[in-house]
Design a protein around this motif. Sequence first.
Motif, PDB file in Angstrom:
ATOM      1  N   PRO A 113       0.808  -1.223   0.000  1.00 39.75           N
ATOM      2  CA  PRO A 113       0.000   0.000   0.000  1.00 39.75           C
ATOM      3  C   PRO A 113       0.835   1.265   0.000  1.00 39.75           C
ATOM      4  O   PRO A 113       0.309   2.355  -0.193  1.00 39.75           O
ATOM      5  N   TYR A 114       2.154   1.132   0.209  1.00 33.59           N
ATOM      6  CA  TYR A 114       3.026   2.302   0.282  1.00 33.59           C
ATOM      7  C   TYR A 114       3.834   2.505  -0.993  1.00 33.59           C
ATOM      8  O   TYR A 114       4.727   3.332  -1.046  1.00 33.59           O
ATOM      9  N   ALA A 115       3.548   1.704  -2.020  1.00 30.32           N
ATOM     10  CA  ALA A 115       4.200   1.862  -3.316  1.00 30.32           C
ATOM     11  C   ALA A 115       3.125   1.932  -4.391  1.00 30.32           C
ATOM     12  O   ALA A 115       2.056   1.353  -4.257  1.00 30.32           O
ATOM     13  N   SER A 116       3.426   2.642  -5.488  1.00 23.57           N
ATOM     14  CA  SER A 116       2.405   2.899  -6.494  1.00 23.57           C
ATOM     15  C   SER A 116       2.247   1.781  -7.498  1.00 23.57           C
ATOM     16  O   SER A 116       1.258   1.731  -8.218  1.00 23.57           O
ATOM     17  N   GLY A 117       3.217   0.864  -7.617  1.00 28.31           N
ATOM     18  CA  GLY A 117       3.133  -0.182  -8.623  1.00 28.31           C
ATOM     19  C   GLY A 117       3.608   0.332  -9.965  1.00 28.31           C
ATOM     20  O   GLY A 117       4.147   1.434 -10.105  1.00 28.31           O
ATOM     21  N   ASN A 118       3.395  -0.481 -11.018  1.00 29.55           N
ATOM     22  CA  ASN A 118       3.882  -0.135 -12.350  1.00 29.55           C
ATOM     23  C   ASN A 118       2.946   0.780 -13.122  1.00 29.55           C
ATOM     24  O   ASN A 118       3.352   1.388 -14.109  1.00 29.55           O
ATOM     25  N   ILE A 119       1.684   0.864 -12.717  1.00 35.18           N
ATOM     26  CA  ILE A 119       0.701   1.645 -13.463  1.00 35.18           C
ATOM     27  C   ILE A 119      -0.293   2.252 -12.487  1.00 35.18           C
ATOM     28  O   ILE A 119      -0.582   1.662 -11.431  1.00 35.18           O
ATOM     29  N   ALA A 120      -0.784   3.463 -12.811  1.00 35.53           N
ATOM     30  CA  ALA A 120      -1.724   4.140 -11.920  1.00 35.53           C
ATOM     31  C   ALA A 120      -2.696   4.972 -12.739  1.00 35.53           C
ATOM     32  O   ALA A 120      -2.338   5.583 -13.753  1.00 35.53           O
ATOM     33  N   SER A 121      -3.955   4.974 -12.300  1.00 36.55           N
ATOM     34  CA  SER A 121      -5.000   5.861 -12.833  1.00 36.55           C
ATOM     35  C   SER A 121      -5.966   6.127 -11.697  1.00 36.55           C
ATOM     36  O   SER A 121      -6.009   5.372 -10.726  1.00 36.55           O
ATOM     37  N   LYS A 122      -6.744   7.193 -11.791  1.00 34.43           N
ATOM     38  CA  LYS A 122      -7.650   7.573 -10.710  1.00 34.43           C
ATOM     39  C   LYS A 122      -9.043   7.877 -11.258  1.00 34.43           C
ATOM     40  O   LYS A 122      -9.196   8.429 -12.352  1.00 34.43           O
ATOM     41  N   GLU A 123     -10.049   7.500 -10.478  1.00 35.11           N
ATOM     42  CA  GLU A 123     -11.430   7.781 -10.834  1.00 35.11           C
ATOM     43  C   GLU A 123     -11.653   9.284 -10.977  1.00 35.11           C
ATOM     44  O   GLU A 123     -12.417   9.734 -11.840  1.00 35.11           O
ATOM     45  N   SER A 124     -10.965  10.075 -10.141  1.00 36.80           N
ATOM     46  CA  SER A 124     -11.173  11.524 -10.141  1.00 36.80           C
ATOM     47  C   SER A 124     -10.359  12.240 -11.206  1.00 36.80           C
ATOM     48  O   SER A 124     -10.485  13.457 -11.353  1.00 36.80           O
ATOM     49  N   ALA A 125      -9.503  11.503 -11.940  1.00 41.56           N
ATOM     50  CA  ALA A 125      -8.686  12.120 -12.996  1.00 41.56           C
ATOM     51  C   ALA A 125      -8.823  11.314 -14.279  1.00 41.56           C
ATOM     52  O   ALA A 125      -7.865  10.673 -14.727  1.00 41.56           O
ATOM     53  N   PRO A 126     -10.008  11.279 -14.888  1.00 43.86           N
ATOM     54  CA  PRO A 126     -10.220  10.438 -16.076  1.00 43.86           C
ATOM     55  C   PRO A 126      -9.297  10.852 -17.222  1.00 43.86           C
ATOM     56  O   PRO A 126      -9.098  12.034 -17.483  1.00 43.86           O
ATOM     57  N   GLY A 127      -8.757   9.836 -17.886  1.00 45.11           N
ATOM     58  CA  GLY A 127      -7.906  10.086 -19.040  1.00 45.11           C
ATOM     59  C   GLY A 127      -6.432  10.113 -18.734  1.00 45.11           C
ATOM     60  O   GLY A 127      -5.605   9.976 -19.640  1.00 45.11           O
ATOM     61  N   ILE A 128      -6.040  10.298 -17.467  1.00 49.04           N
ATOM     62  CA  ILE A 128      -4.622  10.347 -17.098  1.00 49.04           C
ATOM     63  C   ILE A 128      -4.174   8.973 -16.621  1.00 49.04           C
ATOM     64  O   ILE A 128      -4.714   8.431 -15.650  1.00 49.04           O
ATOM     65  N   ILE A 129      -3.208   8.390 -17.310  1.00 48.35           N
ATOM     66  CA  ILE A 129      -2.640   7.103 -16.935  1.00 48.35           C
ATOM     67  C   ILE A 129      -1.125   7.253 -16.917  1.00 48.35           C
ATOM     68  O   ILE A 129      -0.534   7.782 -17.871  1.00 48.35           O
ATOM     69  N   VAL A 130      -0.492   6.796 -15.843  1.00 48.20           N
ATOM     70  CA  VAL A 130       0.964   6.807 -15.715  1.00 48.20           C
ATOM     71  C   VAL A 130       1.426   5.368 -15.575  1.00 48.20           C
ATOM     72  O   VAL A 130       0.862   4.608 -14.784  1.00 48.20           O
ATOM     73  N   ALA A 131       2.440   4.976 -16.360  1.00 48.91           N
ATOM     74  CA  ALA A 131       2.898   3.587 -16.311  1.00 48.91           C
ATOM     75  C   ALA A 131       4.367   3.507 -16.724  1.00 48.91           C
ATOM     76  O   ALA A 131       4.888   4.386 -17.416  1.00 48.91           O
ATOM     77  N   SER A 132       5.005   2.418 -16.277  1.00 52.79           N
ATOM     78  CA  SER A 132       6.373   2.132 -16.709  1.00 52.79           C
ATOM     79  C   SER A 132       6.326   1.163 -17.877  1.00 52.79           C
ATOM     80  O   SER A 132       5.434   0.315 -17.958  1.00 52.79           O
ATOM     81  N   GLY A 133       7.271   1.286 -18.802  1.00 48.38           N
ATOM     82  CA  GLY A 133       7.270   0.414 -19.964  1.00 48.38           C
ATOM     83  C   GLY A 133       8.421   0.705 -20.894  1.00 48.38           C
ATOM     84  O   GLY A 133       9.423   1.324 -20.512  1.00 48.38           O
ATOM     85  N   ASN A 134       8.267   0.288 -22.144  1.00 49.72           N
ATOM     86  CA  ASN A 134       9.326   0.480 -23.126  1.00 49.72           C
ATOM     87  C   ASN A 134       8.726   0.552 -24.522  1.00 49.72           C
ATOM     88  O   ASN A 134       7.587   0.106 -24.760  1.00 49.72           O
ATOM     89  N   VAL A 135       9.479   1.105 -25.455  1.00 48.47           N
ATOM     90  CA  VAL A 135       9.098   1.178 -26.858  1.00 48.47           C
ATOM     91  C   VAL A 135       9.881   0.114 -27.611  1.00 48.47           C
ATOM     92  O   VAL A 135      11.087  -0.023 -27.431  1.00 48.47           O
ATOM     93  N   GLY A 136       9.193  -0.673 -28.458  1.00 46.43           N
ATOM     94  CA  GLY A 136       9.884  -1.694 -29.215  1.00 46.43           C
ATOM     95  C   GLY A 136       8.925  -2.715 -29.792  1.00 46.43           C
ATOM     96  O   GLY A 136       7.715  -2.487 -29.878  1.00 46.43           O
TER      97      GLY A 136
END
Length: 938
Positions: free
Chosen positions: A343-366
């Motif tokens: 519960p004290y770490a955000s994980g690899n991906i995050a989105s919020k009900e109160s902020a529709p359309g905003i997604i933050v994630a870790s990844g790569n291009v390829g």
Amino acid sequence: RFPLKPGSWVILILTKLFDFNLGSVTESSLWRSTDYGTTYEKLNEKVGPKTVLNYLYVSPNNKRKIMLLTDPEIESSLLISSDEGATYQKYRLSFYILSLLFHPRQEDWVLAYSHDQKLYSSVDFGRRWQLVHERVAPNRFYWSAEGLDKEPDLIHLETSTAEGRAQYITCKLQNCTEANKGKPFPGHIDPNSLVVQDEYVFDLRVPFPSLSLSSQILLDMHVISTDENRVVAAVQEWNQNDTYNLYVSDVQGVFFTLALENVMSSLGLEGNIMIDLYEVAGIKGMFLANKKLENQVKTYITYNKGRDWRLLQAPEADLRGNEFHCHLPYCSLHLHLQVSDNPYASGNIASKESAPGIIVASGNVGTELSSRNVSMFITSDAGNTWRQIFEEEHSVLYLNQGGALVAIKHTPLPIRHVWLSFDEGKLWKKYSFTSVPLFVDGVLGEPGDETLIMTIFGHVSHRSEWQLVKVDYRSIFNRRCVEEDYQTWHLHNQGDPCIMGMKRIYRKLKPPARCIMGREHSLTMTSEPCLCTQSDFECDYGYERRSDGKCLPAFWFNPSSIARSCTAGKSFLNSTGYRKVVSNNCTAGVKEIFTAKKEQCPSRPPRGLHLVTSDSKLTATQGTNVTFLIFLEEVNFGDGNAISYSNVSSIEDGIKHNYKNVGIYKVVAVAENNLGSDNAVLYLHVICRLDHVHLSAPFVAIKNKEVNLTVVLSPSQVGTVTYIWWLGNYTEPIITLEGSISFTFSREGINTVTVQVSSGDTLLQDKKRVAVHEYFRSHLLAFSSNLDEYNPDVVEWRQDISRVIKNSLVQATGIAEKQLLVSVLPGLPTAAEFFVLPDKEITEGKPERNAAHVDQLSEILLNALNQNLVQFTLRPGVQINVYAAHLSAAPLVDISEGHSGSAMMMLLSVVFVGDSFLSSGVCVPSPCSPVPISLGAQ
């Protein structure tokens, strides 16, 4: 760490010291802040200075109520607070709690699961506990489902039977007796398969699966989502190892269609399965998934709950402005989709009900997903376009309902700075949160997205204690937002504004506005339905989408089977091969073309009847109700009773019948109309519990001469019985359905006979030792009447007295002990029999001497008995005389010509009581009471 109710300034933190040498927690500390983390008070004295705490719980319905569990290896106790953790009361427990489950609406109702698979309940927030049920599967117990159950105190359980099979039951919180248990589904289920979520109940059924999937050979199933009247489930089938197929259901959650194949999975820290599927918060119907395709893992996105999937378009350039030169479908953006268990770490991906359309994630291009060269990406238009924001992994937190983003770098080195963005990740500024660099262990934020305060915790050095840094961002936001601070944003999918049949327009802050959005802020500005197109419809159950986009029947599905399965006189929905995506709000357009049409059920003869008992067993106990589950119009119970029904709905709870006598009954279910009939047959074994088994065998038998071995049952009528005989030195048993057997012993000496009797789920056995000799003589013995006063007529007493009588005979006659056997017979008056055996050393090689030698010894014994020379002391002052019985005798063994022997045994007519082996012609219900009758004494 738990900040308490909204508006409260109280924070509780539980810390534990883990000793790696001992492999256990040795100390704990409870901290409380009343000024939202500015200062903390240590509460160890209030909970007990030597108390080691294990878990901290807060009631989901009343944040003032706190529950603390102690370490069960030290003590099993519960500490309860009703004032936001200021004071505590301690309660001792008689069991070890592994987990707690709070009721979603009743603040004082709690379920506790113990280490020995027992489930307990409390209705006063843990002060008193009551056992609900034993043998409950871990994490397979649920509170009543809102909209599904009428009673709020109903519990759904997966339990195991005595045979180890899993079953699904329901019962009341404080009254889970056998009479009050419910069995919603007949038969057994797969172990650890029960899931109760929202208004749905799931299990994997044996032998009938409860889910209608295109493949019935399932290895595992995980329910991903049940919102908006639709189930999304990940199913592992027989040909999959590390992947799952994604299925979506109809409104009822019964008929499933394939949405995406080969979704990747991984193993979590605690051994749980993690499916690489992410449901985006704030936009219904939007999912991200990692699919394995030709040994490469790629990330796909859907906006209509799995109806259509596409790859993610990579950013045009990186942070430095260098172009990626990444073109679909050969190259795309791939994201890591694991959500953190911490519960004290955000994980690899995050989105919020109160902020529709905003997604933050870790990844790569390829060309595929990789764990190397991982960086951070963001989208602010619901996945249509992406930007790279960091070249290394960061934890990103949402402030002010997405109006600001905070990023903290993932690094093993100490840091002093965080990054803030006020324009949805386009521009980031560095802010210092501490003067001394800190090894960051985690971040604490208030539940809810409107928080402007966060707490960062970590260590100054690897040997230092935890450091808590409270970061208050309120000074950055100097005013409340007004209407001029907002702008509109149109949700779309690559330019198509119709998402799930609706056009939606949202309000967002204009970057880089630094104002505080209140809780009353409305996200959706306007919404209107779209005209239906083919893209709003997915393939119906049994249909598959072909390359041209059309839905055609799968090879295993026959569309006409739907019509054949309905009841004559009623109607059914004749599918067009399509069904509208659940929760899709489109109207008109092609809706009429693709919607199923209501038609009348055709007349047909009945077929496919099923007849089972509610517990799927083929045995039942006499005198108890048997519940039959059927789809029929008439039941004939096979014992002269029959009941008729006009339709299935009137017998949803089954038909109960009580069998008065044991036996095997043919139960027949019949359905009939003017076009024909069908029937189903079940053979039910009605039994009475077997209480006692006695093996009747001769004490002494003649070598190579057939003898009878008989089993006496108590009660005598118990239903279907199987006998397993282990005779002499034979290593393989003889199995019979009869309680008697003839056998010839070919070896002299002591032979063991064992019989096992199997009746229903009961297995009992008895064992006897038989002395086998080629020649012997026997005679009955009688005793002075005072022996009867001390005869309890139990086996152990008879064996002891047999040894005493043998010693008395040996002392009175001088006959060798090995040539004499004595057996006291059951019943009263007390009687016994002695057996005289030849001396092998004298008669070796001279068989003609056997008879004469044995006759001589018998004469010596009889003379001693007739002269009153044989007696023994039973107890001080009680002298017992032994006589030769002068009664007519019946032969025990075959003494026909060819064998010199006159072995005799008197068959006495007696009534046995107590532990003796009884027989009964009739067994009365619960318990089965034997009726004494006269038996031959043995």
